[in-house]
Design a protein around this motif. Sequence first.
Motif, mmCIF file in Angstrom:
data_model
loop_
_atom_site.group_PDB
_atom_site.id
_atom_site.type_symbol
_atom_site.label_atom_id
_atom_site.label_comp_id
_atom_site.label_asym_id
_atom_site.label_seq_id
_atom_site.Cartn_x
_atom_site.Cartn_y
_atom_site.Cartn_z
ATOM 1 N N ILE A 34 53.039 24.019 39.928
ATOM 2 C CA ILE A 34 52.824 24.420 41.299
ATOM 3 C C ILE A 34 51.938 25.507 41.564
ATOM 4 C CG2 ILE A 34 54.768 25.743 41.832
ATOM 5 C CD1 ILE A 34 54.800 24.600 44.547
ATOM 6 N N PHE A 35 52.060 26.547 40.436
ATOM 7 C CA PHE A 35 51.483 27.727 40.505
ATOM 8 C C PHE A 35 50.018 27.621 40.251
ATOM 9 C CE2 PHE A 35 55.750 29.627 40.257
ATOM 10 C CZ PHE A 35 55.742 30.234 41.383
ATOM 11 N N HIS A 36 49.631 26.611 39.654
ATOM 12 C CA HIS A 36 48.191 26.253 39.102
ATOM 13 C C HIS A 36 47.336 25.376 39.955
ATOM 14 C CE1 HIS A 36 49.177 27.867 35.085
ATOM 15 N NE2 HIS A 36 50.077 27.273 35.181
ATOM 16 N N GLN A 37 48.085 25.484 41.367
ATOM 17 C CA GLN A 37 47.390 24.605 42.344
ATOM 18 C C GLN A 37 46.965 25.701 43.312
ATOM 19 O OE1 GLN A 37 50.064 21.687 43.929
ATOM 20 N NE2 GLN A 37 50.195 20.693 41.734
ATOM 21 N N SER A 38 46.100 25.507 44.590
ATOM 22 C CA SER A 38 45.738 26.200 45.531
ATOM 23 C C SER A 38 46.956 26.857 46.251
ATOM 24 C CB SER A 38 44.656 25.432 46.486
ATOM 25 O OG SER A 38 44.226 26.441 47.275
ATOM 26 N N LEU A 39 47.176 28.074 46.494
ATOM 27 C CA LEU A 39 47.850 28.833 47.194
ATOM 28 C C LEU A 39 47.557 29.598 47.991
ATOM 29 C CD1 LEU A 39 50.653 29.839 44.482
ATOM 30 C CD2 LEU A 39 50.607 27.653 45.741
ATOM 31 N N ILE A 290 44.189 27.357 36.587
ATOM 32 C CA ILE A 290 44.537 27.901 37.981
ATOM 33 C C ILE A 290 43.440 27.430 38.752
ATOM 34 C CG2 ILE A 290 44.941 29.982 39.147
ATOM 35 C CD1 ILE A 290 45.611 31.261 36.506
ATOM 36 N N ASP A 291 43.770 27.114 40.023
ATOM 37 C CA ASP A 291 42.328 26.745 40.910
ATOM 38 C C ASP A 291 41.846 28.102 41.318
ATOM 39 O OD1 ASP A 291 41.137 25.802 43.346
ATOM 40 O OD2 ASP A 291 42.881 25.420 44.402
ATOM 41 N N PRO A 292 40.696 28.002 41.259
ATOM 42 C CA PRO A 292 39.724 29.047 41.624
ATOM 43 C C PRO A 292 39.886 29.633 42.881
ATOM 44 C CG PRO A 292 38.361 27.782 40.296
ATOM 45 C CD PRO A 292 39.674 26.906 40.699
ATOM 46 N N ALA A 293 40.199 28.705 43.915
ATOM 47 C CA ALA A 293 40.365 29.331 45.340
ATOM 48 C C ALA A 293 41.813 29.746 45.336
ATOM 49 C CB ALA A 293 39.866 28.008 46.140
ATOM 50 N N SER A 294 42.704 29.771 44.696
ATOM 51 C CA SER A 294 44.043 30.058 45.118
ATOM 52 C C SER A 294 44.235 31.649 44.941
ATOM 53 C CB SER A 294 44.877 29.467 43.940
ATOM 54 O OG SER A 294 44.648 30.117 42.534
ATOM 55 N N GLU A 295 45.428 31.764 45.606
ATOM 56 C CA GLU A 295 45.937 33.277 45.539
ATOM 57 C C GLU A 295 46.060 33.831 44.352
ATOM 58 O OE1 GLU A 295 45.298 35.220 48.124
ATOM 59 O OE2 GLU A 295 45.114 33.650 49.448
ATOM 60 N N LYS A 299 45.025 37.272 42.280
ATOM 61 C CA LYS A 299 45.970 38.227 41.831
ATOM 62 C C LYS A 299 45.684 38.252 40.061
ATOM 63 C CE LYS A 299 50.627 39.669 41.127
ATOM 64 N NZ LYS A 299 52.041 39.596 41.793
ATOM 65 N N ARG A 300 45.291 37.172 39.521
ATOM 66 C CA ARG A 300 44.714 37.381 38.199
ATOM 67 C C ARG A 300 43.720 38.202 37.994
ATOM 68 N NH1 ARG A 300 40.221 35.638 35.692
ATOM 69 N NH2 ARG A 300 40.796 35.922 33.217
ATOM 70 N N VAL A 301 42.842 38.204 39.172
ATOM 71 C CA VAL A 301 41.434 38.903 38.992
ATOM 72 C C VAL A 301 42.015 40.123 39.033
ATOM 73 C CG1 VAL A 301 39.503 39.484 40.143
ATOM 74 C CG2 VAL A 301 39.887 36.942 39.547
ATOM 75 N N VAL A 302 42.770 40.595 40.006
ATOM 76 C CA VAL A 302 43.197 41.778 40.086
ATOM 77 C C VAL A 302 43.982 42.366 38.854
ATOM 78 C CG1 VAL A 302 45.083 43.262 41.340
ATOM 79 C CG2 VAL A 302 43.688 41.836 42.713
ATOM 80 N N GLY A 303 44.591 41.477 38.237
ATOM 81 C CA GLY A 303 45.238 42.062 36.694
ATOM 82 C C GLY A 303 44.129 42.253 35.900
ATOM 83 N N VAL A 304 42.967 41.348 35.950
ATOM 84 C CA VAL A 304 42.110 41.697 34.877
ATOM 85 C C VAL A 304 41.366 42.906 34.888
ATOM 86 C CG1 VAL A 304 39.781 40.954 34.257
ATOM 87 C CG2 VAL A 304 41.682 39.197 34.390
ATOM 88 N N GLU A 328 32.209 35.892 31.595
ATOM 89 C CA GLU A 328 33.228 35.932 30.497
ATOM 90 C C GLU A 328 34.511 36.246 30.886
ATOM 91 O OE1 GLU A 328 33.392 34.939 27.397
ATOM 92 O OE2 GLU A 328 31.518 34.165 27.064
ATOM 93 N N LEU A 329 34.705 37.186 31.746
ATOM 94 C CA LEU A 329 36.013 37.140 32.265
ATOM 95 C C LEU A 329 36.558 36.565 33.377
ATOM 96 C CD1 LEU A 329 35.867 41.121 32.098
ATOM 97 C CD2 LEU A 329 36.702 40.005 30.423
ATOM 98 N N GLY A 330 35.737 35.523 33.888
ATOM 99 C CA GLY A 330 36.153 34.533 34.807
ATOM 100 C C GLY A 330 36.310 35.323 36.067
ATOM 101 N N LEU A 331 35.683 36.470 36.450
ATOM 102 C CA LEU A 331 35.552 37.333 37.775
ATOM 103 C C LEU A 331 34.636 36.470 38.775
ATOM 104 C CD1 LEU A 331 34.822 40.595 36.606
ATOM 105 C CD2 LEU A 331 37.078 39.415 37.042
ATOM 106 N N PRO A 332 35.012 36.368 40.010
ATOM 107 C CA PRO A 332 34.274 35.763 40.897
ATOM 108 C C PRO A 332 32.910 36.463 41.369
ATOM 109 C CG PRO A 332 35.949 37.000 42.103
ATOM 110 C CD PRO A 332 36.379 37.075 40.622
#
Length: 450
Positions: A34-39, A290-295, A299-304, A328-332
Amino acid sequence: MPTVGAIAATFRSSSSSGAVAGFAHHTYFPFPAIFHQSLRFVTKVRLKWVKSRGLDHIIDRDTDVKAAALLVDLIDRSPSASPVPARSLAPLKKTLGLTIPVLRFLRRYPALFLESPHPRYPSLPSFSLGPAAVLFRRRELSLYTADAPAAASRLARLLMMSRSRSLPFRALSPLRYDLGLPPAFATSLIPSRPDLFRIIPPSAGGGEHHLALTDWQDDLAVSALQLLHADSISSPSYRDFKRGAFSSASPLTFPMSFPRGYGAQKKVKAWMEEFHRLPYFSPYDDWSGIDPASELMEKRVVGVLHEILSLMIHRKTKRNYLRILRAELGLPEKFTRIFTRYPGIFYLSMKCRTTTVMLREGYQRGKLVDPHPISLLRDKLFYIMRTGILYRGKGMTKLVLDDEDDFDRLWEDGGGEETLEDGNEAEDEEGECYEVEDDESESESDSDED
């Protein structure tokens, strides 16, 4: 303190499926599907950027220190034994991050750079290293040698966070100073660690050299946030157990240090509580599910970004250096808004005609909380730059630069540490903060200032 391997074993279950860049790597999915869907249940609160005079002062100071250290390196590695003409250093103004001409900067610090006329053209100023710069250079090279294993680990962690487990040297070179790598790391550090690195030459059709990870390192795939919570992870308290903390899908809280006025707002408190309830996704985990539009992705971007800044020995770097790594880092695309959206974790500075991002938890009262030996040496360099001349003790006896231990004695005698009386704004002096609308209509001005 539990070992890194024990922490990694607590968080991860490895899998050998999948291959990236020619070697098997681990794919981790520690959270329910469920966490890999849009939240989209987190209520966002946007606040205006607030200036911090204390942190801006650190950036202003370190900009000059970096320029001086890079100039010392350039002059020392000059192929000619004669002084280097200022004309050959003038085009490096932008690379050095200076806002004044290079010649004026060199003349500002005569304790480091000795000016002399050119042998053939007397009207052309040339520069060589002064005794203080020679001692600094000698000690710096010694620290680079001693820190080689840790530097290789920092560089390997950066590659492990990338999508292809490789990065072009064009993206790594600007980060060399911030990562604490030796000047010629491509020919000194990398060849000495074939177990970690391999160089990918350009393809036949063109391209550039890349530095790739030789093999995945499980013992390095532990983030700074996980290390911060190491004791609670290995031996959780009854309170942690009762609330289900540090389980496979549990959150890890980021250290928060809000500017004045932020933490007292109820909306900000509620927002941060909801944000911390989201599971922590390690920057070394596979994020493809992970859905790119999800919360969760946010949070993963914050962690990176938190992990990247934790790898920097000064806990800061320029925004444009991160922009090269964005894909390369998957940042928006507009990742800068993450820094302003989470002011309790990051600080975004516009000082020195550039944009610098900083980890707030790395500094306390104007100093690094956990200073690296190389950063301490650079602090001593700043003291020489600030005073213009070396003194020993209260008698103000001029320090004779004939021994490598002079830097140590200088530090013990009180030099190299900036105090409040020296003008350092240890405490952040901020104005008021104001709540603004959600960031959907936010426009980001990412100009190429570097």
